[in-house]
Motif scaffolding. Structure first.
Motif, PDB file in Angstrom:
ATOM      1  N   VAL A  47     -64.222 -16.367  70.933  1.00  0.00           N
ATOM      2  CA  VAL A  47     -64.569 -15.652  72.164  1.00  0.00           C
ATOM      3  C   VAL A  47     -64.727 -16.629  73.327  1.00  0.00           C
ATOM      4  CG1 VAL A  47     -66.320 -14.217  73.296  1.00  0.00           C
ATOM      5  CG2 VAL A  47     -65.602 -13.699  70.968  1.00  0.00           C
ATOM      6  N   GLY A  48     -65.322 -17.775  73.068  1.00  0.00           N
ATOM      7  CA  GLY A  48     -65.591 -18.729  74.147  1.00  0.00           C
ATOM      8  C   GLY A  48     -64.417 -19.575  74.574  1.00  0.00           C
ATOM      9  N   HIS A  49     -63.444 -19.807  73.691  1.00  0.00           N
ATOM     10  CA  HIS A  49     -62.379 -20.759  74.009  1.00  0.00           C
ATOM     11  C   HIS A  49     -60.956 -20.262  73.764  1.00  0.00           C
ATOM     12  CE1 HIS A  49     -65.378 -23.890  74.540  1.00  0.00           C
ATOM     13  NE2 HIS A  49     -65.913 -23.531  73.385  1.00  0.00           N
ATOM     14  N   PHE A  91     -62.691  -7.348  74.564  1.00  0.00           N
ATOM     15  CA  PHE A  91     -61.955  -6.655  75.617  1.00  0.00           C
ATOM     16  C   PHE A  91     -62.664  -6.727  76.964  1.00  0.00           C
ATOM     17  CE2 PHE A  91     -59.875  -4.810  71.842  1.00  0.00           C
ATOM     18  CZ  PHE A  91     -58.607  -5.307  72.116  1.00  0.00           C
ATOM     19  N   SER A  92     -63.976  -6.957  76.971  1.00  0.00           N
ATOM     20  CA  SER A  92     -64.671  -7.215  78.236  1.00  0.00           C
ATOM     21  C   SER A  92     -64.254  -8.577  78.799  1.00  0.00           C
ATOM     22  CB  SER A  92     -66.191  -7.173  78.041  1.00  0.00           C
ATOM     23  OG  SER A  92     -66.618  -5.894  77.679  1.00  0.00           O
ATOM     24  N   VAL A  93     -64.142  -9.558  77.922  1.00  0.00           N
ATOM     25  CA  VAL A  93     -63.683 -10.886  78.352  1.00  0.00           C
ATOM     26  C   VAL A  93     -62.249 -10.805  78.872  1.00  0.00           C
ATOM     27  CG1 VAL A  93     -63.073 -13.209  77.549  1.00  0.00           C
ATOM     28  CG2 VAL A  93     -65.245 -12.191  76.851  1.00  0.00           C
ATOM     29  N   VAL A  94     -61.391 -10.118  78.136  1.00  0.00           N
ATOM     30  CA  VAL A  94     -59.992  -9.980  78.556  1.00  0.00           C
ATOM     31  C   VAL A  94     -59.899  -9.246  79.890  1.00  0.00           C
ATOM     32  CG1 VAL A  94     -57.771  -8.906  77.986  1.00  0.00           C
ATOM     33  CG2 VAL A  94     -59.042 -10.152  76.235  1.00  0.00           C
ATOM     34  N   GLY A  95     -60.642  -8.150  80.034  1.00  0.00           N
ATOM     35  CA  GLY A  95     -60.620  -7.400  81.285  1.00  0.00           C
ATOM     36  C   GLY A  95     -61.101  -8.227  82.469  1.00  0.00           C
ATOM     37  N   VAL A 102     -57.063 -14.972  85.447  1.00  0.00           N
ATOM     38  CA  VAL A 102     -57.038 -16.030  84.437  1.00  0.00           C
ATOM     39  C   VAL A 102     -56.058 -15.612  83.344  1.00  0.00           C
ATOM     40  CG1 VAL A 102     -58.440 -17.272  82.738  1.00  0.00           C
ATOM     41  CG2 VAL A 102     -59.439 -16.624  84.930  1.00  0.00           C
ATOM     42  N   GLY A 103     -55.289 -16.545  82.850  1.00  0.00           N
ATOM     43  CA  GLY A 103     -54.325 -16.243  81.798  1.00  0.00           C
ATOM     44  C   GLY A 103     -55.019 -15.847  80.498  1.00  0.00           C
ATOM     45  N   VAL A 104     -54.424 -14.912  79.801  1.00  0.00           N
ATOM     46  CA  VAL A 104     -54.966 -14.418  78.528  1.00  0.00           C
ATOM     47  C   VAL A 104     -54.089 -14.937  77.392  1.00  0.00           C
ATOM     48  CG1 VAL A 104     -55.444 -12.347  77.172  1.00  0.00           C
ATOM     49  CG2 VAL A 104     -55.877 -12.343  79.642  1.00  0.00           C
ATOM     50  N   HIS A 105     -54.721 -15.366  76.322  1.00  0.00           N
ATOM     51  CA  HIS A 105     -53.981 -15.788  75.124  1.00  0.00           C
ATOM     52  C   HIS A 105     -53.649 -14.531  74.319  1.00  0.00           C
ATOM     53  CE1 HIS A 105     -55.928 -20.062  75.103  1.00  0.00           C
ATOM     54  NE2 HIS A 105     -55.187 -19.837  76.155  1.00  0.00           N
ATOM     55  N   TRP A 106     -52.516 -13.935  74.642  1.00  0.00           N
ATOM     56  CA  TRP A 106     -52.145 -12.665  74.012  1.00  0.00           C
ATOM     57  C   TRP A 106     -51.897 -12.808  72.521  1.00  0.00           C
ATOM     58  CZ3 TRP A 106     -53.691  -8.648  76.366  1.00  0.00           C
ATOM     59  CH2 TRP A 106     -53.744  -8.628  77.765  1.00  0.00           C
ATOM     60  N   SER A 107     -51.522 -13.995  72.066  1.00  0.00           N
ATOM     61  CA  SER A 107     -51.319 -14.191  70.628  1.00  0.00           C
ATOM     62  C   SER A 107     -52.640 -14.069  69.872  1.00  0.00           C
ATOM     63  CB  SER A 107     -50.664 -15.536  70.349  1.00  0.00           C
ATOM     64  OG  SER A 107     -51.480 -16.602  70.805  1.00  0.00           O
ATOM     65  N   THR A 108     -53.716 -14.558  70.462  1.00  0.00           N
ATOM     66  CA  THR A 108     -55.036 -14.403  69.841  1.00  0.00           C
ATOM     67  C   THR A 108     -55.436 -12.934  69.810  1.00  0.00           C
ATOM     68  OG1 THR A 108     -55.717 -16.589  70.607  1.00  0.00           O
ATOM     69  CG2 THR A 108     -57.474 -15.073  69.951  1.00  0.00           C
ATOM     70  N   ILE A 109     -55.185 -12.216  70.904  1.00  0.00           N
ATOM     71  CA  ILE A 109     -55.499 -10.792  70.972  1.00  0.00           C
ATOM     72  C   ILE A 109     -54.675 -10.037  69.923  1.00  0.00           C
ATOM     73  CG2 ILE A 109     -55.523  -8.732  72.443  1.00  0.00           C
ATOM     74  CD1 ILE A 109     -57.512 -11.025  73.218  1.00  0.00           C
ATOM     75  N   ALA A 110     -53.399 -10.392  69.778  1.00  0.00           N
ATOM     76  CA  ALA A 110     -52.541  -9.733  68.786  1.00  0.00           C
ATOM     77  C   ALA A 110     -53.042  -9.991  67.368  1.00  0.00           C
ATOM     78  CB  ALA A 110     -51.104 -10.212  68.936  1.00  0.00           C
ATOM     79  N   LEU A 112     -56.185 -10.651  66.468  1.00  0.00           N
ATOM     80  CA  LEU A 112     -57.403  -9.858  66.293  1.00  0.00           C
ATOM     81  C   LEU A 112     -57.075  -8.378  66.088  1.00  0.00           C
ATOM     82  CD1 LEU A 112     -59.720 -11.514  68.975  1.00  0.00           C
ATOM     83  CD2 LEU A 112     -59.859 -11.764  66.483  1.00  0.00           C
ATOM     84  N   ALA A 113     -56.150  -7.864  66.887  1.00  0.00           N
ATOM     85  CA  ALA A 113     -55.771  -6.450  66.762  1.00  0.00           C
ATOM     86  C   ALA A 113     -55.171  -6.171  65.390  1.00  0.00           C
ATOM     87  CB  ALA A 113     -54.789  -6.061  67.867  1.00  0.00           C
ATOM     88  N   ALA A 114     -54.348  -7.083  64.893  1.00  0.00           N
ATOM     89  CA  ALA A 114     -53.755  -6.900  63.565  1.00  0.00           C
ATOM     90  C   ALA A 114     -54.836  -6.872  62.483  1.00  0.00           C
ATOM     91  CB  ALA A 114     -52.744  -8.007  63.281  1.00  0.00           C
ATOM     92  N   ILE A 115     -55.821  -7.748  62.607  1.00  0.00           N
ATOM     93  CA  ILE A 115     -56.923  -7.765  61.637  1.00  0.00           C
ATOM     94  C   ILE A 115     -57.706  -6.468  61.713  1.00  0.00           C
ATOM     95  CG2 ILE A 115     -59.137  -8.869  61.096  1.00  0.00           C
ATOM     96  CD1 ILE A 115     -57.777 -11.536  61.996  1.00  0.00           C
ATOM     97  N   TRP A 116     -57.998  -6.003  62.933  1.00  0.00           N
ATOM     98  CA  TRP A 116     -58.783  -4.772  63.109  1.00  0.00           C
ATOM     99  C   TRP A 116     -58.027  -3.550  62.575  1.00  0.00           C
ATOM    100  CZ3 TRP A 116     -60.052  -6.467  68.730  1.00  0.00           C
ATOM    101  CH2 TRP A 116     -61.071  -7.422  68.701  1.00  0.00           C
ATOM    102  N   VAL A 117     -56.706  -3.552  62.685  1.00  0.00           N
ATOM    103  CA  VAL A 117     -55.914  -2.432  62.161  1.00  0.00           C
ATOM    104  C   VAL A 117     -55.778  -2.533  60.635  1.00  0.00           C
ATOM    105  CG1 VAL A 117     -53.592  -1.440  62.116  1.00  0.00           C
ATOM    106  CG2 VAL A 117     -54.659  -2.007  64.309  1.00  0.00           C
ATOM    107  N   ALA A 118     -55.615  -3.746  60.142  1.00  0.00           N
ATOM    108  CA  ALA A 118     -55.401  -3.936  58.702  1.00  0.00           C
ATOM    109  C   ALA A 118     -56.665  -3.724  57.879  1.00  0.00           C
ATOM    110  CB  ALA A 118     -54.849  -5.331  58.437  1.00  0.00           C
ATOM    111  N   ALA A 119     -57.822  -4.012  58.436  1.00  0.00           N
ATOM    112  CA  ALA A 119     -59.073  -3.963  57.657  1.00  0.00           C
ATOM    113  C   ALA A 119     -59.306  -2.619  56.975  1.00  0.00           C
ATOM    114  CB  ALA A 119     -60.257  -4.350  58.537  1.00  0.00           C
ATOM    115  N   PRO A 120     -59.233  -1.487  57.680  1.00  0.00           N
ATOM    116  CA  PRO A 120     -59.476  -0.228  56.969  1.00  0.00           C
ATOM    117  C   PRO A 120     -58.391   0.105  55.952  1.00  0.00           C
ATOM    118  CG  PRO A 120     -58.969   0.191  59.294  1.00  0.00           C
ATOM    119  CD  PRO A 120     -59.075  -1.288  59.112  1.00  0.00           C
ATOM    120  N   VAL A 121     -57.164  -0.327  56.216  1.00  0.00           N
ATOM    121  CA  VAL A 121     -56.069  -0.068  55.268  1.00  0.00           C
ATOM    122  C   VAL A 121     -56.305  -0.859  53.981  1.00  0.00           C
ATOM    123  CG1 VAL A 121     -53.584  -0.313  54.897  1.00  0.00           C
ATOM    124  CG2 VAL A 121     -54.455   0.420  57.137  1.00  0.00           C
TER     125      VAL A 121
END
Length: 131
Positions: A47-49, A91-95, A102-110, A112-121
């Motif tokens: 989150v910080g870096h 998403f507050s940090v990204v927003g 400021v540039g966003v590291h979209w690969s990190t977001i992707a 995290l999103a993949a982990i969040w989607v995969a976890a319940p599956v």
């Protein structure tokens, strides 16, 4: 982050009658402390870096992030809507980063999103296999 999940973790075994409230507290309290002391540094670092480019947000931007994350978490709690504080924080940090240009590291977001989607599956699959 994550300390508030202690209630959810101890609430289910308690509600099912598997453990008493006191026993659940005795189990979860040291685990929450150990997790915060030993395992939370990875979340803090991400989150910080690892979300934004360069030096990140100004102090004003950080105050906005905290205010938005606090407000959303409080609103969801009042409305009794299940939520994830780490998702709200990310998403507050990204927003705030997008608003500040400021540039966003979209690969990190992707990731995290993949982990969040995969976890319940994965949990559903493991639950199916184990029952």
């Amino acid at each position: 982050m994550g300390a508030h999940y202690t209630g959810a973790c101890m609430g289910m075994p308690r509600a099912l009658g598997a453990v008493s409230a006191r026993r659940a507290l005795w189990i979860m309290a040291p685990l929450a402390l150990v997790g915060a002391a030993l395992a939370s540094h990875g979340v803090e670092h991400t989150v910080g870096h690892d979300l934004l480019d360069g030096p990140g947000l100004s102090v004003t931007g950080l105050v906005i992030v905290l205010g938005v994350a606090f407000g959303l978490t409080s609103a969801f709690n009042v409305l009794r809507i299940p939520t994830s504080t780490i998702q709200i924080l990310v998403f507050s940090v990204v927003g705030a980063g997008l608003a500040a240009g400021v540039g966003v590291h979209w690969s990190t977001i992707a990731t995290l999103a993949a982990i969040w989607v995969a976890a319940p599956v994965v949990a559903a699959g493991a639950g199916y296999l184990l029952t």
